[in-house]
Design a protein around this motif. Sequence first.
Motif, PDB file in Angstrom:
ATOM      1  N   GLY A  63       0.813  -1.199   0.000  1.00  0.00           N
ATOM      2  CA  GLY A  63       0.000   0.000   0.000  1.00  0.00           C
ATOM      3  C   GLY A  63       0.851   1.254   0.000  1.00  0.00           C
ATOM      4  N   THR A  64       0.250   2.348  -0.332  1.00  0.00           N
ATOM      5  CA  THR A  64       0.961   3.626  -0.375  1.00  0.00           C
ATOM      6  C   THR A  64       0.440   4.601   0.664  1.00  0.00           C
ATOM      7  N   ASN A  65      -0.704   4.320   1.252  1.00  0.00           N
ATOM      8  CA  ASN A  65      -1.269   5.245   2.237  1.00  0.00           C
ATOM      9  C   ASN A  65      -0.545   5.116   3.569  1.00  0.00           C
ATOM     10  N   ASP A  66      -0.465   6.225   4.294  1.00  0.00           N
ATOM     11  CA  ASP A  66       0.182   6.214   5.599  1.00  0.00           C
ATOM     12  C   ASP A  66      -0.640   5.393   6.595  1.00  0.00           C
ATOM     13  N   PHE A  67       0.059   4.781   7.538  1.00  0.00           N
ATOM     14  CA  PHE A  67      -0.595   4.041   8.611  1.00  0.00           C
ATOM     15  C   PHE A  67      -0.275   4.789   9.898  1.00  0.00           C
ATOM     16  N   ASN A  68      -1.219   5.614  10.352  1.00  0.00           N
ATOM     17  CA  ASN A  68      -1.007   6.452  11.532  1.00  0.00           C
ATOM     18  C   ASN A  68      -1.160   5.664  12.823  1.00  0.00           C
ATOM     19  N   VAL A  69      -0.188   5.840  13.712  1.00  0.00           N
ATOM     20  CA  VAL A  69      -0.188   5.141  14.992  1.00  0.00           C
ATOM     21  C   VAL A  69       0.084   6.143  16.108  1.00  0.00           C
ATOM     22  N   GLY A  97       7.099  -0.563   7.440  1.00  0.00           N
ATOM     23  CA  GLY A  97       8.054   0.114   6.573  1.00  0.00           C
ATOM     24  C   GLY A  97       7.790   1.606   6.487  1.00  0.00           C
ATOM     25  N   LEU A  98       7.851   2.139   5.274  1.00  0.00           N
ATOM     26  CA  LEU A  98       7.694   3.583   5.067  1.00  0.00           C
ATOM     27  C   LEU A  98       6.273   4.070   5.318  1.00  0.00           C
ATOM     28  N   ARG A  99       5.321   3.150   5.414  1.00  0.00           N
ATOM     29  CA  ARG A  99       3.937   3.556   5.690  1.00  0.00           C
ATOM     30  C   ARG A  99       3.739   4.013   7.132  1.00  0.00           C
ATOM     31  N   PHE A 124      17.702   5.484  10.583  1.00  0.00           N
ATOM     32  CA  PHE A 124      17.166   5.235   9.239  1.00  0.00           C
ATOM     33  C   PHE A 124      15.642   5.200   9.200  1.00  0.00           C
ATOM     34  N   VAL A 125      14.966   5.210  10.367  1.00  0.00           N
ATOM     35  CA  VAL A 125      13.496   5.185  10.393  1.00  0.00           C
ATOM     36  C   VAL A 125      12.928   6.587  10.624  1.00  0.00           C
TER      37      VAL A 125
END
Length: 467
Positions: A63-69, A97-99, A124-125
């Motif tokens: 997926g490309t959408n952000d996963f907000n936490v 990952g980048l999400r 790196f994160v």
Amino acid sequence: MASTRRLSSTLEMTSTKQPASRRGSERRLGDRRGSGYSSGPSRRTSIDPSRLIPMDKTTHVGGTNDFNVVFIGAGNIMFGSDEGPWNHSFRFEHKLGLRLKVVALIDPAIERATGVLQKKCNSFVVSAYQATRVFKTLEDFVKNMSAKDQPRAIVVGSPPMFRGTLQPGRDIEMQILKYFPGVAIFMEKPIATGPKHELEQSFQIAKAISDSKAICSVGYMLRYLKAVQKMKQIIEENGLTVMVTIARYACAYESIAKPDWWDKSKSAGPVIEQGTHFCDLSRYFGGEVDIASVTAHSLDWDENAGHLSKVRIDESKIAPENRIPRVTAATWKYDSGAVGSFIHTATLQGHNYSCELEIHADGYSLKLVNPYVQPMLYVRKPGDDHEQMYTFPDDDPFFSEVSNWIDIIEDIEEDPEAAQILSSYEDACRTYELTWAIREASERSRAARLAASKAAATVFEEEGESE
């Protein structure tokens, strides 16, 4: 029966007798059930162990959408320490990952939270944390959040004394349900360490979470061990009925320098705070416990056998009635009729703990050894007095529980063997109830023993005076 299936490459099996003759277990296709999430009794209670993939061999959720936490708590459980393998942020980074976008870090210790956040931004994160804001309370975040900050998941790693109740300041679950209804929740264990009379409030919270339909998972990560799921697989495939669970948890007390751990008024005692994992595993295999049947005895600090030579804190600063027992031994009956037993000891020195769980059924013995460091499973079956030994290299139950939870949030698969929530909030309440029952039973036993000793001393004195 389905054809014989090879063991996964990440699950190695050896035997104390004839390794080459051993075969992988078989799976009845008709036993497979749907994977839809439910908090009800139809919820699947196990996962095929071959599906628990090591963190370094998994792929990021697509997926490309952000996963907000939102992370609640900036301590060791969330960001790691040298004391153990826990580090939720590390697992989330690898899963998403980048999400991954941590929109808020909630902790009243602002300086500590800012410090761990800076370390992440220097690594790196950085993409997951460069927009993270720190707040003292969840309410502060709500007042200052924008629409793009809406979380998809909230991870609670704050100390258990600040959750699991309906009391203001110790009601983070109810705050989450109020401000973010329906948002997925990951809750650390134990669910609370407050006084026993607040237990009913924990069950009320469980009902509120269930009614909200939020996907909630509690961090009893040992349920996600490949070894534990292999045990479940053996029991299910052979139609076994568990007859007895035998759990032992021996901690290395010399390595525990946290004063609160030694004080029952703050940590609720080692059975509730530490032994909870093995009480939970016992329930996972044995089923519901007849709480009224729980009996327990303890070895305490003021008894001859209770002396410890390498305690790293000053116990004299703790009120005598709040000092922890050195040994607690408990037994109980399950609703099924099976018997359970649990022993917790604060007796080892050094750093390594010694923990084991045995499950017995007709003809079978399943023994889990060293689950925290290098899990090994010893299995004895009918027709063979020798044990098979299974090893599980590179297994990470912390990652597996997070990975499964996120997969369910994302609703990725319809596969009947897909991800499952193995510990709901209500289920965790029942484990908490058992640990409190053990503590109370041991304290009743101690009180009765002290009363009997005092009565005997009084009789002796009276007899001496009459002579």
